[in-house]
Design a protein around this motif. Structure first.
Motif, PDB file in Angstrom:
ATOM      1  N   LEU A 124      36.966  59.270  87.617  1.00  0.00           N
ATOM      2  CA  LEU A 124      37.180  59.785  86.275  1.00  0.00           C
ATOM      3  C   LEU A 124      36.371  61.044  86.038  1.00  0.00           C
ATOM      4  CD1 LEU A 124      37.204  56.482  84.209  1.00  0.00           C
ATOM      5  CD2 LEU A 124      39.148  57.914  84.811  1.00  0.00           C
ATOM      6  N   GLY A 125      35.128  61.076  86.508  1.00  0.00           N
ATOM      7  CA  GLY A 125      34.308  62.263  86.379  1.00  0.00           C
ATOM      8  C   GLY A 125      33.829  62.480  84.951  1.00  0.00           C
ATOM      9  N   THR A 126      33.401  63.711  84.673  1.00  0.00           N
ATOM     10  CA  THR A 126      32.879  64.058  83.357  1.00  0.00           C
ATOM     11  C   THR A 126      34.013  64.158  82.343  1.00  0.00           C
ATOM     12  OG1 THR A 126      31.116  65.336  84.406  1.00  0.00           O
ATOM     13  CG2 THR A 126      31.526  65.745  82.070  1.00  0.00           C
ATOM     14  N   PRO A 127      33.839  63.565  81.158  1.00  0.00           N
ATOM     15  CA  PRO A 127      34.899  63.676  80.145  1.00  0.00           C
ATOM     16  C   PRO A 127      35.254  65.131  79.873  1.00  0.00           C
ATOM     17  CG  PRO A 127      33.283  62.045  79.478  1.00  0.00           C
ATOM     18  CD  PRO A 127      32.735  62.715  80.706  1.00  0.00           C
ATOM     19  N   ALA A 128      36.543  65.414  79.832  1.00  0.00           N
ATOM     20  CA  ALA A 128      37.021  66.776  79.606  1.00  0.00           C
ATOM     21  C   ALA A 128      37.467  66.935  78.158  1.00  0.00           C
ATOM     22  CB  ALA A 128      38.178  67.092  80.547  1.00  0.00           C
ATOM     23  N   VAL A 129      37.475  68.168  77.710  1.00  0.00           N
ATOM     24  CA  VAL A 129      37.866  68.492  76.335  1.00  0.00           C
ATOM     25  C   VAL A 129      39.282  69.058  76.335  1.00  0.00           C
ATOM     26  CG1 VAL A 129      37.339  69.870  74.298  1.00  0.00           C
ATOM     27  CG2 VAL A 129      35.481  68.957  75.701  1.00  0.00           C
ATOM     28  N   ARG A 130      40.108  68.523  75.462  1.00  0.00           N
ATOM     29  CA  ARG A 130      41.484  69.009  75.323  1.00  0.00           C
ATOM     30  C   ARG A 130      41.727  69.388  73.871  1.00  0.00           C
ATOM     31  NH1 ARG A 130      46.404  66.534  73.831  1.00  0.00           N
ATOM     32  NH2 ARG A 130      48.246  67.510  74.733  1.00  0.00           N
ATOM     33  N   THR A 131      42.199  70.614  73.667  1.00  0.00           N
ATOM     34  CA  THR A 131      42.527  71.105  72.328  1.00  0.00           C
ATOM     35  C   THR A 131      43.988  71.526  72.297  1.00  0.00           C
ATOM     36  OG1 THR A 131      40.264  71.921  72.031  1.00  0.00           O
ATOM     37  CG2 THR A 131      41.947  72.791  70.545  1.00  0.00           C
ATOM     38  N   SER A 132      44.718  71.056  71.308  1.00  0.00           N
ATOM     39  CA  SER A 132      46.135  71.406  71.199  1.00  0.00           C
ATOM     40  C   SER A 132      46.490  71.680  69.747  1.00  0.00           C
ATOM     41  CB  SER A 132      47.023  70.277  71.740  1.00  0.00           C
ATOM     42  OG  SER A 132      46.912  69.118  70.933  1.00  0.00           O
ATOM     43  N   ASN A 133      47.530  72.466  69.563  1.00  0.00           N
ATOM     44  CA  ASN A 133      48.013  72.778  68.219  1.00  0.00           C
ATOM     45  C   ASN A 133      49.524  72.966  68.268  1.00  0.00           C
ATOM     46  OD1 ASN A 133      46.971  73.677  65.345  1.00  0.00           O
ATOM     47  ND2 ASN A 133      48.646  75.055  65.882  1.00  0.00           N
ATOM     48  N   ASN A 134      50.212  72.350  67.330  1.00  0.00           N
ATOM     49  CA  ASN A 134      51.661  72.470  67.243  1.00  0.00           C
ATOM     50  C   ASN A 134      52.046  72.904  65.827  1.00  0.00           C
ATOM     51  OD1 ASN A 134      54.450  71.900  68.411  1.00  0.00           O
ATOM     52  ND2 ASN A 134      54.500  70.664  66.549  1.00  0.00           N
ATOM     53  N   ALA A 135      52.761  74.007  65.720  1.00  0.00           N
ATOM     54  CA  ALA A 135      53.223  74.515  64.432  1.00  0.00           C
ATOM     55  C   ALA A 135      54.743  74.534  64.424  1.00  0.00           C
ATOM     56  CB  ALA A 135      52.677  75.923  64.178  1.00  0.00           C
ATOM     57  N   ASP A 136      55.341  74.090  63.316  1.00  0.00           N
ATOM     58  CA  ASP A 136      56.789  73.987  63.223  1.00  0.00           C
ATOM     59  C   ASP A 136      57.241  74.417  61.839  1.00  0.00           C
ATOM     60  OD1 ASP A 136      59.247  72.457  64.734  1.00  0.00           O
ATOM     61  OD2 ASP A 136      59.414  72.275  62.556  1.00  0.00           O
ATOM     62  N   VAL A 137      58.295  75.221  61.780  1.00  0.00           N
ATOM     63  CA  VAL A 137      58.867  75.651  60.505  1.00  0.00           C
ATOM     64  C   VAL A 137      60.372  75.425  60.536  1.00  0.00           C
ATOM     65  CG1 VAL A 137      57.094  77.374  60.050  1.00  0.00           C
ATOM     66  CG2 VAL A 137      59.139  78.036  61.318  1.00  0.00           C
ATOM     67  N   GLN A 196      48.170  74.029  74.514  1.00  0.00           N
ATOM     68  CA  GLN A 196      47.102  73.098  74.846  1.00  0.00           C
ATOM     69  C   GLN A 196      46.119  73.787  75.784  1.00  0.00           C
ATOM     70  OE1 GLN A 196      48.641  69.599  76.763  1.00  0.00           O
ATOM     71  NE2 GLN A 196      49.361  70.670  78.580  1.00  0.00           N
ATOM     72  N   ARG A 197      44.839  73.505  75.570  1.00  0.00           N
ATOM     73  CA  ARG A 197      43.784  74.115  76.362  1.00  0.00           C
ATOM     74  C   ARG A 197      42.810  73.031  76.827  1.00  0.00           C
ATOM     75  NH1 ARG A 197      47.083  77.348  75.953  1.00  0.00           N
ATOM     76  NH2 ARG A 197      46.982  79.491  75.161  1.00  0.00           N
ATOM     77  N   TYR A 198      42.373  73.145  78.082  1.00  0.00           N
ATOM     78  CA  TYR A 198      41.408  72.211  78.651  1.00  0.00           C
ATOM     79  C   TYR A 198      40.104  72.943  78.957  1.00  0.00           C
ATOM     80  CZ  TYR A 198      45.137  68.789  79.382  1.00  0.00           C
ATOM     81  OH  TYR A 198      46.163  67.890  79.197  1.00  0.00           O
ATOM     82  N   SER A 199      39.015  72.202  78.914  1.00  0.00           N
ATOM     83  CA  SER A 199      37.712  72.755  79.279  1.00  0.00           C
ATOM     84  C   SER A 199      36.832  71.638  79.815  1.00  0.00           C
ATOM     85  CB  SER A 199      37.041  73.433  78.069  1.00  0.00           C
ATOM     86  OG  SER A 199      36.850  72.509  77.016  1.00  0.00           O
ATOM     87  N   ASP A 200      35.719  72.000  80.424  1.00  0.00           N
ATOM     88  CA  ASP A 200      34.758  71.051  80.998  1.00  0.00           C
ATOM     89  C   ASP A 200      35.372  70.189  82.094  1.00  0.00           C
ATOM     90  OD1 ASP A 200      32.928  72.033  79.231  1.00  0.00           O
ATOM     91  OD2 ASP A 200      33.133  70.394  77.799  1.00  0.00           O
ATOM     92  N   THR A 201      36.319  70.752  82.844  1.00  0.00           N
ATOM     93  CA  THR A 201      36.897  70.042  83.981  1.00  0.00           C
ATOM     94  C   THR A 201      37.331  71.070  85.022  1.00  0.00           C
ATOM     95  OG1 THR A 201      38.585  68.418  84.651  1.00  0.00           O
ATOM     96  CG2 THR A 201      39.238  70.063  83.029  1.00  0.00           C
ATOM     97  N   PRO A 202      37.234  70.770  86.311  1.00  0.00           N
ATOM     98  CA  PRO A 202      37.632  71.736  87.349  1.00  0.00           C
ATOM     99  C   PRO A 202      39.088  72.166  87.202  1.00  0.00           C
ATOM    100  CG  PRO A 202      36.390  69.918  88.307  1.00  0.00           C
ATOM    101  CD  PRO A 202      36.667  69.541  86.883  1.00  0.00           C
ATOM    102  N   GLY A 203      39.321  73.470  87.358  1.00  0.00           N
ATOM    103  CA  GLY A 203      40.676  73.998  87.256  1.00  0.00           C
ATOM    104  C   GLY A 203      41.284  73.836  85.885  1.00  0.00           C
ATOM    105  N   ALA A 204      40.450  73.865  84.833  1.00  0.00           N
ATOM    106  CA  ALA A 204      40.949  73.615  83.483  1.00  0.00           C
ATOM    107  C   ALA A 204      42.027  74.618  83.076  1.00  0.00           C
ATOM    108  CB  ALA A 204      39.798  73.652  82.484  1.00  0.00           C
ATOM    109  N   SER A 205      41.803  75.897  83.395  1.00  0.00           N
ATOM    110  CA  SER A 205      42.755  76.924  82.964  1.00  0.00           C
ATOM    111  C   SER A 205      44.134  76.739  83.595  1.00  0.00           C
ATOM    112  CB  SER A 205      42.216  78.320  83.274  1.00  0.00           C
ATOM    113  OG  SER A 205      42.047  78.484  84.675  1.00  0.00           O
ATOM    114  N   GLN A 206      44.181  76.095  84.781  1.00  0.00           N
ATOM    115  CA  GLN A 206      45.460  75.888  85.441  1.00  0.00           C
ATOM    116  C   GLN A 206      46.284  74.790  84.762  1.00  0.00           C
ATOM    117  OE1 GLN A 206      46.411  77.982  87.931  1.00  0.00           O
ATOM    118  NE2 GLN A 206      44.469  78.985  87.389  1.00  0.00           N
ATOM    119  N   ARG A 207      45.666  74.033  83.884  1.00  0.00           N
ATOM    120  CA  ARG A 207      46.376  72.976  83.168  1.00  0.00           C
ATOM    121  C   ARG A 207      46.778  73.415  81.768  1.00  0.00           C
ATOM    122  NH1 ARG A 207      42.772  67.656  83.894  1.00  0.00           N
ATOM    123  NH2 ARG A 207      44.672  66.723  83.029  1.00  0.00           N
TER     124      ARG A 207
END
Length: 217
Positions: A84-97, A118-129
């Motif tokens: 599992l490793g170190t907990p990673a941070v995931r941020t997402s936002n969805n806007a709809d009109v 969606q954006r990931y951080s604090d995990t290897p290869g975060a930007s690729q996800r």
């Protein structure tokens, strides 16, 4: 905990909601999770025929599964902390009109669009996800009887990633909604869907564009 706030001032209405989740494992301290969710909805009745709706959903969460993408057990069926490793941070936002226009007592048309990231951080290869998604849609619906509605919809969606992957989907559908009772309804839909994929492949300092497309029904 959850907190909501509803405001109604004719001709508009707004809903605000906040949810927080804190999960602590008494057996596995590496499996602690937290999340914050903020939802907003805004409706405006511009006229008897025209209405407008806007929604937004923001999520910020921390979860060890984001580091692995799946769940692997260790000895005796217990979660494997090394996987599992170190907990990673995931941020997402969805806007709809969406805008809805009633042509007459039996017919209405609508158009809308959405944007998601969606954006990931604090995990290897975060930007690729990380990924981005944008889409648009339009629909037409006509009531031919108190119980039956016929219509057509079209939607377009494009998904991109920093790694160079791009997917475009286009779909047209004919729809048929039939209501047996106020609480029981059957929906039928059929139509073609076209999906095309592009991927930039880099090897030995050279970039190659790989593409494919397919039709489904």
């Amino acid at each position: 905990p959850s907190v909501s706030w509803n405001i109604f001032r004719s001709p508009w209405m707004s809903d605000l909601k906040y949810d927080a989740l804190v999960s602590r494992s008494s057996r596995f301290d590496f499996y602690d999770r937290t999340s914050h969710t903020f939802d907003t909805t805004f409706n405006y009745q511009l006229s008897k025929q025209l209405s407008f709706m806007m929604q937004e959903n923001f999520v910020h969460s921390v979860d060890p599964l984001y580091s692995s993408g799946s769940f692997i057990t260790g000895t005796g069926g217990s979660p494997n902390p090394s996987f599992l490793g170190t907990p990673a941070v995931r941020t997402s936002n969805n806007a709809d009109v969406e805008a809805d226009y009633r042509l007459d007592a039996h017919t209405n048309v609508s158009i809308g669009g959405s944007y998601y990231f969606q954006r990931y951080s604090d995990t290897p290869g975060a930007s690729q996800r990380d990924s981005n998604s944008a889409g648009g849609r339009a629909s037409y619906q006509h009531s031919i009887s108190p119980r039956m509605k016929l219509g057509a919809t079209y939607d377009l969606t494009k998904i991109t990633t920093p790694s160079g992957f791009s997917t475009v989907s286009q779909r047209i559908m004919l729809t048929d909604d039939y209501s047996f009772t106020p609480s029981m309804k059957v929906s039928l839909f059929a139509g073609p869907n076209h999906v095309s994929n592009d991927f930039v492949f880099v090897q030995n300092g050279m970039a190659f564009l790989l593409s494919d497309a397919n039709w489904t029904w």
